[in-house]
Design a protein around this motif. Sequence first.
Motif, PDB file in Angstrom:
ATOM      1  N   LYS A 162       0.803  -1.210   0.000  1.00 35.29           N
ATOM      2  CA  LYS A 162       0.000   0.000   0.000  1.00 35.29           C
ATOM      3  C   LYS A 162       0.847   1.277   0.000  1.00 35.29           C
ATOM      4  N   LEU A 163       2.152   1.115   0.195  1.00 37.69           N
ATOM      5  CA  LEU A 163       3.013   2.278   0.379  1.00 37.69           C
ATOM      6  C   LEU A 163       3.048   3.148  -0.866  1.00 37.69           C
ATOM      7  N   LYS A 164       2.762   4.431  -0.701  1.00 40.90           N
ATOM      8  CA  LYS A 164       2.940   5.410  -1.772  1.00 40.90           C
ATOM      9  C   LYS A 164       4.280   6.085  -1.527  1.00 40.90           C
ATOM     10  N   ARG A 165       5.174   5.928  -2.448  1.00 38.01           N
ATOM     11  CA  ARG A 165       6.545   6.342  -2.250  1.00 38.01           C
ATOM     12  C   ARG A 165       6.694   7.838  -2.054  1.00 38.01           C
ATOM     13  N   SER A 166       7.448   8.220  -1.056  1.00 35.79           N
ATOM     14  CA  SER A 166       7.877   9.608  -0.910  1.00 35.79           C
ATOM     15  C   SER A 166       9.289   9.570  -0.374  1.00 35.79           C
ATOM     16  N   PHE A 167      10.177  10.328  -0.992  1.00 34.29           N
ATOM     17  CA  PHE A 167      11.592  10.286  -0.636  1.00 34.29           C
ATOM     18  C   PHE A 167      11.944  11.555   0.117  1.00 34.29           C
ATOM     19  N   ARG A 168      12.221  11.416   1.401  1.00 26.31           N
ATOM     20  CA  ARG A 168      12.569  12.560   2.235  1.00 26.31           C
ATOM     21  C   ARG A 168      14.087  12.699   2.251  1.00 26.31           C
ATOM     22  N   THR A 169      14.593  13.873   1.911  1.00 19.83           N
ATOM     23  CA  THR A 169      16.048  14.046   1.789  1.00 19.83           C
ATOM     24  C   THR A 169      16.662  14.714   3.000  1.00 19.83           C
ATOM     25  N   ASN A 170      15.978  14.706   4.127  1.00 21.25           N
ATOM     26  CA  ASN A 170      16.506  15.311   5.342  1.00 21.25           C
ATOM     27  C   ASN A 170      17.294  14.271   6.128  1.00 21.25           C
ATOM     28  N   VAL A 171      18.609  14.456   6.253  1.00 23.04           N
ATOM     29  CA  VAL A 171      19.462  13.495   6.946  1.00 23.04           C
ATOM     30  C   VAL A 171      19.868  14.060   8.306  1.00 23.04           C
ATOM     31  N   PRO A 172      20.232  13.193   9.256  1.00 23.45           N
ATOM     32  CA  PRO A 172      20.605  13.675  10.589  1.00 23.45           C
ATOM     33  C   PRO A 172      21.929  14.426  10.597  1.00 23.45           C
ATOM     34  N   LYS A 173      22.102  15.244  11.616  1.00 24.17           N
ATOM     35  CA  LYS A 173      23.324  16.035  11.745  1.00 24.17           C
ATOM     36  C   LYS A 173      24.556  15.145  11.833  1.00 24.17           C
ATOM     37  N   SER A 174      24.427  14.000  12.520  1.00 22.17           N
ATOM     38  CA  SER A 174      25.569  13.088  12.660  1.00 22.17           C
ATOM     39  C   SER A 174      26.009  12.541  11.308  1.00 22.17           C
TER      40      SER A 174
ATOM     41  N   LEU B 148      30.316  16.061  -4.650  1.00 23.82           N
ATOM     42  CA  LEU B 148      29.528  15.872  -3.436  1.00 23.82           C
ATOM     43  C   LEU B 148      29.024  17.220  -2.946  1.00 23.82           C
ATOM     44  N   GLN B 149      27.733  17.311  -2.658  1.00 29.01           N
ATOM     45  CA  GLN B 149      27.168  18.555  -2.159  1.00 29.01           C
ATOM     46  C   GLN B 149      26.468  18.314  -0.826  1.00 29.01           C
ATOM     47  N   VAL B 150      26.804  19.158   0.141  1.00 26.82           N
ATOM     48  CA  VAL B 150      26.186  19.137   1.456  1.00 26.82           C
ATOM     49  C   VAL B 150      25.436  20.453   1.609  1.00 26.82           C
ATOM     50  N   ARG B 151      24.118  20.354   1.815  1.00 29.53           N
ATOM     51  CA  ARG B 151      23.287  21.558   1.776  1.00 29.53           C
ATOM     52  C   ARG B 151      22.385  21.661   3.002  1.00 29.53           C
ATOM     53  N   GLU B 152      22.311  22.870   3.525  1.00 26.98           N
ATOM     54  CA  GLU B 152      21.301  23.205   4.520  1.00 26.98           C
ATOM     55  C   GLU B 152      20.277  24.096   3.835  1.00 26.98           C
ATOM     56  N   ALA B 153      19.022  23.704   3.909  1.00 29.60           N
ATOM     57  CA  ALA B 153      17.977  24.424   3.181  1.00 29.60           C
ATOM     58  C   ALA B 153      16.836  24.802   4.115  1.00 29.60           C
ATOM     59  N   ASP B 154      16.361  26.028   3.937  1.00 26.81           N
ATOM     60  CA  ASP B 154      15.196  26.524   4.666  1.00 26.81           C
ATOM     61  C   ASP B 154      14.183  26.962   3.619  1.00 26.81           C
ATOM     62  N   ARG B 155      13.002  26.323   3.583  1.00 28.52           N
ATOM     63  CA  ARG B 155      12.052  26.540   2.502  1.00 28.52           C
ATOM     64  C   ARG B 155      10.715  27.033   3.036  1.00 28.52           C
ATOM     65  N   TYR B 156      10.008  27.778   2.179  1.00 27.28           N
ATOM     66  CA  TYR B 156       8.643  28.181   2.512  1.00 27.28           C
ATOM     67  C   TYR B 156       7.822  28.210   1.235  1.00 27.28           C
TER      68      TYR B 156
ATOM     69  N   GLU C 220      20.794  18.093   3.662  1.00 32.71           N
ATOM     70  CA  GLU C 220      20.768  17.198   2.503  1.00 32.71           C
ATOM     71  C   GLU C 220      22.183  16.887   2.029  1.00 32.71           C
ATOM     72  N   VAL C 221      22.396  15.655   1.622  1.00 35.90           N
ATOM     73  CA  VAL C 221      23.673  15.218   1.051  1.00 35.90           C
ATOM     74  C   VAL C 221      23.367  14.510  -0.259  1.00 35.90           C
ATOM     75  N   PHE C 222      23.997  14.943  -1.330  1.00 37.55           N
ATOM     76  CA  PHE C 222      23.779  14.245  -2.595  1.00 37.55           C
ATOM     77  C   PHE C 222      25.028  14.261  -3.455  1.00 37.55           C
ATOM     78  N   LEU C 223      25.108  13.254  -4.314  1.00 34.40           N
ATOM     79  CA  LEU C 223      26.249  13.068  -5.205  1.00 34.40           C
ATOM     80  C   LEU C 223      25.847  13.340  -6.642  1.00 34.40           C
ATOM     81  N   LYS C 224      26.654  14.096  -7.349  1.00 33.99           N
ATOM     82  CA  LYS C 224      26.501  14.234  -8.791  1.00 33.99           C
ATOM     83  C   LYS C 224      27.552  13.345  -9.449  1.00 33.99           C
ATOM     84  N   LEU C 225      27.097  12.386 -10.230  1.00 37.99           N
ATOM     85  CA  LEU C 225      27.986  11.393 -10.827  1.00 37.99           C
ATOM     86  C   LEU C 225      28.588  11.968 -12.110  1.00 37.99           C
ATOM     87  N   ARG C 226      29.618  12.784 -11.950  1.00 38.64           N
ATOM     88  CA  ARG C 226      30.172  13.576 -13.052  1.00 38.64           C
ATOM     89  C   ARG C 226      30.732  12.703 -14.163  1.00 38.64           C
ATOM     90  N   ALA C 227      31.590  11.735 -13.800  1.00 34.05           N
ATOM     91  CA  ALA C 227      32.243  10.922 -14.828  1.00 34.05           C
ATOM     92  C   ALA C 227      31.234  10.061 -15.580  1.00 34.05           C
TER      93      ALA C 227
END
Length: 350
Positions: free
Chosen positions: A140-152, A288-296, A308-315
């Motif tokens: 029944k799960l409707k997928r939602s991907f939350r990109t908020n990772v812990p400070k650690s 590699l990008q490490v981002r702090e985001a504040d949205r409204y 948020e932490v994400f990788l851009k696969l450049r090569a």
Amino acid sequence: MSYVPPHKRHENVALRASSVPPSLLTKHKNTKIIYANDFISRWFLVGSEDNNSFQLVPVSSEWRRESEDKPLVMLAKSESGKLEDPWLWVAEKVENDLMLGFGRAKETLLRYASDDVNLRLITRFDTLRDDNVTKRVLEKLKRSFRTNVPKSYVENTVYGVVPKMGFSVEETKELYHVKVFDNTRPDITISCKCMAELNALRHLIIDVSCLDQDLDMRLSVDSKRTLTNLSENEIKSLKELTVSAVIDPNVKGGLKWPLGKLSCGDRYSVCGVWHTVTTTYRNQTLRLQVREADRYDFRTGIGGASREVFLKLRALSKLLKEENVEGKCVSDMLKDCLKTVWDYFLKIQV
């Protein structure tokens, strides 16, 4: 390893609503995510954990927008009870879709030759799962991907993964992104930074629930257009919206507008704002990008902060842009990328 519920994986972020003009709530439709007509979406479960009701084993299911309620198909469990080298299994399953999705994304380079089009191959991290992983939940799960990772996790990435993988700091940027609704193009949102960009067009999403890890991953391909053919009147109107903004660290998104300045004529109006601080690291094959985001979001009256932490696969992205690229080259590089993800980016602490 036992399953870690999301509420123990990262801190809850309180969302604060504020008063929103009724015209904004009724006039604007949430068009944050735009999908290509030939958009591809896949979801895989990888793991070997036991569950009271059934054995949770490697799973693959195609998940398309028009049939989101389609049940997942459970695959047979391996004799050892554990999937060895899961990144190899995932690479084999996603290779063809990746090449197809990226190939379709490349068509936007020709379709919008007058604009600056950027193709992006990105891996993001967090969780697709709920507290109790059962067959009933998965069906029944409707997928939602939350990109908020812990400070650690961020600290481990910056102080552990970055030196281990030979990353060097490229830059740190602090930006305000003003999201603008265009009444003549209701299906898109314009993002104004130092330039005017349309929201990204998604061509491919491959989600992998990594049940033996702390975090899950999402591999996505999208194309993002920078508008270069705006008329003088369009540029003037967009500038009026952005220059009237006032920086205020006490409001969600970091910007506020004087009364009556949230719109310009009957065409443009502010529908959201992001305040981001992004540090970018680079090595020979990855960004590699490490981002702090504040949205409204002015349309919903909801705001929130995230790490948020994400990788851009450049090569790999560069390889896929080549004409007549050999499948084996893509396969080998994809396996290397996914092994890196499994070794360094799916644990809270490495």
